[in-house]
Scaffold this motif. Structure first.
Motif, PDB file in Angstrom:
ATOM      1  N   PRO A   1       0.831  -1.206   0.000  1.00  0.00           N
ATOM      2  CA  PRO A   1       0.000   0.000   0.000  1.00  0.00           C
ATOM      3  C   PRO A   1       0.865   1.256   0.000  1.00  0.00           C
TER       4      PRO A   1
ATOM      5  N   ARG B   1      -9.590  -4.490   0.139  1.00  0.00           N
ATOM      6  CA  ARG B   1     -10.624  -3.743   0.873  1.00  0.00           C
ATOM      7  C   ARG B   1     -11.395  -4.695   1.795  1.00  0.00           C
TER       8      ARG B   1
ATOM      9  N   VAL C   1      -5.757  -4.182   2.779  1.00  0.00           N
ATOM     10  CA  VAL C   1      -5.815  -2.871   2.121  1.00  0.00           C
ATOM     11  C   VAL C   1      -6.158  -3.025   0.641  1.00  0.00           C
TER      12      VAL C   1
ATOM     13  N   ARG D   1     -10.375  -4.565  10.846  1.00  0.00           N
ATOM     14  CA  ARG D   1     -10.318  -3.096  10.744  1.00  0.00           C
ATOM     15  C   ARG D   1     -11.094  -2.486  11.904  1.00  0.00           C
TER      16      ARG D   1
END
Length: 403
Positions: A63, A177, A174, A232
């Motif tokens: 990322p 998603r 990341v 997350r």
């Protein structure tokens, strides 16, 4: 007396067998064999390819900015195993901010002191409130101490990590998603009983929660593996936080359901990069591990218990029993063909898991006997819960809720 579906007269008794009863027996055996075959055709072809053990995490580009991660390690009486596992987590070369919080869950074996020598960040869990499962409360205490990272990595004290694992987990979260990325740890198969029970344990888990369905958006199947769950923070808080699963004995499945039902995107895989160092040298150790939560998973329902046991018998006991009975007893082509085919499909679906654990594929033929052991464990789990000894683990028990 000749044992056959169309047997000749009983010479000793002087009476021929009742033809109606014999026909009914043939029909019953045929129906059971065909039902088992139908079940295995569905499982093999239309149940999320549960029997496949790959592909694992894909390679992802790094990322642009690495998010902050806090690993939360609940630990109750884990002084013996932490020196093997905690250093592998502390040694992760993660490009972003990464810290490890060990939660000493009122241990009596020096867990806090052992963890303190390895990492400076040890939290003592406060007294567990009513209605909270022990491990989930320790997870909550870790979250409280961890601050506000972008991701929590919930992991068990017995889990060892290969180099670069945290980095790969975060890259997948990341790039893909994902709100939850979970890896089912490779369990120990060093002892004889581990080699019998453990591959079947993972196989049955995957059958209940096919990993591809967990990963598929829009699928209602939700689960995770508690040894390694990267979550997350924003998604967890939006779903109600750890408190939303406060009473869960099976915290990983509960976490997967919590995140997915709130609209989160999940991924679950088998992994050789995440390894459990906890040994189960005796059958009694494995038995206790399984019966601890089996009846809880059935929501303490006698109806679900009966359905589960009957389902296990139909899928796993009927194919070999009908195959052998039809082969020995005489002409019963429908039962013999259907049952033998069902047993073959069953065996073939177990082979990939045995290969994952680097065990002989010949062990797959014995899956029906192992399944009967699991049926016995499930019944024993219900018995223990009814006796007020349910959920026993490290000195704690969780009784079934009152009707």
């Amino acid at each position: 007396m000749t044992l056959a579906f169309g047997a000749p007269p009983d010479v000793a008794g002087g009476r021929p067998p009742r033809r109606g009863a014999t026909l009914r027996t043939v029909v019953i055996v045929d129906v059971l064999a065909l039902a088992a075959l139908a079940g295995w055709l569905y499982l093999a072809l239309a149940h999320g390819a549960f029997w496949r053990t790959g592909p694992g995490l894909p390679e992802q580009d790094d990322p642009l900015e690495w998010p902050e991660v806090a690993a939360v390690v609940p630990a109750r009486n884990e002084a013996a195993v932490l020196p093997e596992t905690l250093p592998t987590l502390l040694a992760q070369e993660y490009p972003g901010a990464f810290r490890v919080v060990v939660v000493d869950d009122q241990s009596g074996d020096g867990t806090a002191e052992t963890a303190g020598r390895l990492t400076g960040h040890v939290v003592s869990a406060r007294d567990r409130p009513d209605g909270w499962a022990g491990k989930v409360w320790a997870m909550s205490e870790g979250v409280r101490a961890a601050g506000e990272p972008d991701y929590y990595l919930f992991t068990d004290a017995d889990i060892a990590y290969a180099p670069g694992t945290v980095r790969r987990l975060v890259a997948e979260a990341v790039a893909g998603r994902r709100d939850l990325v979970s890896q089912m740890a490779t369990l120990s198969v060093r002892t004889g009983w581990e080699r019998v029970i453990v591959p079947a344990f993972v196989y049955f888990f995957a059958q209940l929660y096919p990993f591809r369905r967990v990963t598929r958006d829009g699928s209602r199947t939700a689960a995770a593996a508690g040894g390694c769950m990267l979550v997350r923070r924003a998604a967890l808080e939006g779903a109600g936080g750890v408190a939303a699963i406060r009473g869960a004995l099976i915290d990983d499945v509960a976490m997967g359901r919590l995140v997915k039902r709130a609209g989160g995107r999940c991924r679950l895989d088998l992994s050789r990069d995440v390894v459990s160092r906890r040994p189960y040298p005796r059958l009694a150790d494995l038995w206790t591990m399984i019966v601890r939560s089996a009846y809880h998973q059935l929501r303490y329902s006698p109806a679900l218990l009966a359905g589960t046991v009957l389902g296990l018998l139909l899928l796993y006991a009927v194919p070999p029993a009908a195959t052998l009975a039809a082969a020995v007893a005489g002409p019963a082509p429908v039962a013999l063909t259907a049952a033998a085919l069902a047993w073959t499909i069953m065996t073939l679906t177990f082979v990939p898991m045995l290969r994952f654990y680097r065990l002989s594929p010949l062990r797959a033929v014995a899956l029906p006997a192992i399944a009967l052991m699991y049926a016995a464990m499930t019944v024993d789990s219900a018995r223990r819960h009814r006796a007020g000894r349910g959920g026993a683990w490290k000195g704690r028990t969780t009784a079934a809720p009152s009707p």
